[in-house]
Design an enzyme around this catalytic site. Sequence first.
Site, PDB file in Angstrom:
ATOM      1  N   GLY A  80       0.814  -1.211   0.000  1.00 20.26           N
ATOM      2  CA  GLY A  80       0.000   0.000   0.000  1.00 20.26           C
ATOM      3  C   GLY A  80       0.841   1.250   0.000  1.00 20.26           C
ATOM      4  O   GLY A  80       1.269   1.758  -1.048  1.00 20.26           O
ATOM      5  N   CYS A  81       1.085   1.775   1.187  1.00 17.11           N
ATOM      6  CA  CYS A  81       1.736   3.085   1.299  1.00 17.11           C
ATOM      7  C   CYS A  81       3.211   3.055   0.925  1.00 17.11           C
ATOM      8  O   CYS A  81       3.747   4.069   0.473  1.00 17.11           O
ATOM      9  CB  CYS A  81       1.521   3.650   2.701  1.00 17.11           C
ATOM     10  SG  CYS A  81      -0.230   3.969   3.037  1.00 17.11           S
ATOM     11  N   ILE A  82       3.889   1.908   1.105  1.00 21.68           N
ATOM     12  CA  ILE A  82       5.287   1.821   0.667  1.00 21.68           C
ATOM     13  C   ILE A  82       5.361   1.855  -0.846  1.00 21.68           C
ATOM     14  O   ILE A  82       6.126   2.624  -1.435  1.00 21.68           O
ATOM     15  CB  ILE A  82       5.953   0.551   1.219  1.00 21.68           C
ATOM     16  CG1 ILE A  82       6.017   0.590   2.745  1.00 21.68           C
ATOM     17  CG2 ILE A  82       7.363   0.387   0.633  1.00 21.68           C
ATOM     18  CD1 ILE A  82       6.796   1.748   3.318  1.00 21.68           C
ATOM     19  N   SER A 115       4.422   5.323  -2.171  1.00 19.36           N
ATOM     20  CA  SER A 115       5.490   6.290  -1.893  1.00 19.36           C
ATOM     21  C   SER A 115       6.709   6.021  -2.758  1.00 19.36           C
ATOM     22  O   SER A 115       7.396   6.957  -3.197  1.00 19.36           O
ATOM     23  CB  SER A 115       5.871   6.238  -0.411  1.00 19.36           C
ATOM     24  OG  SER A 115       4.769   6.570   0.411  1.00 19.36           O
TER      25      SER A 115
END
Length: 211
Positions: free
Chosen positions: A149-151, A154
């Site tokens: 998700g966020c990794i 980003s």
Amino acid sequence: MSDDLTANYAGVYGTKVGFGRRPALLMIDFCQGYFDPACDLYSGVEDALASALRVRAAARAAGVPVILTNVVYHPSAIDGGRFYEKAAPLRHFLKGNPMGAWPEGLAPENDELVISKQYPSAFFGTSLASTLTAMGVDSVLLTGLTTSGCIRASCVDAMSHGFRTTVVADACGDRHTAPHKANLFDMNAKYADVVGESDVVAFLGGLAQLG
């Protein structure tokens, strides 16, 4: 085209770009909900946090800036948009919810920047890219939650903003090994160098000696 995954990608994807000269360490969304078995966000990622804390210690010793992110929504969730609508566990990140707090063992130091976000990428809708550029940073080391998700979000945005991007595999975690491994593989193929904790700590140790 081979059915073997590694052979299929060999010579096509997976070019190594190496570490930058002026890195920053990003610690993405290490929030209590991922560590509390009573919370539906719980992911069993204690080892990832332990690894990230060791990388953080090495970064601080080398004088490398450390930036932490968390997810915080207005109590009404008015700023959550479609992400909040889609991902039900984000309700734990309404402002004031204890599941959005830092987990035991992690608290921002006075010289560490905290960036609060509402969407997966640490860059989307935040001042992160401008801040890193103003600091003279040319590369980022990514640690945090969750890998798929966020990794990943980003990572793609960091590369898209022109930063050499390294994902520290041991310091990232997900609620299941399948998406974790699949996304590490794909990020390493196309967007970043995915490396182990020991390689990053050795790199940071070299910077500390130069400093």
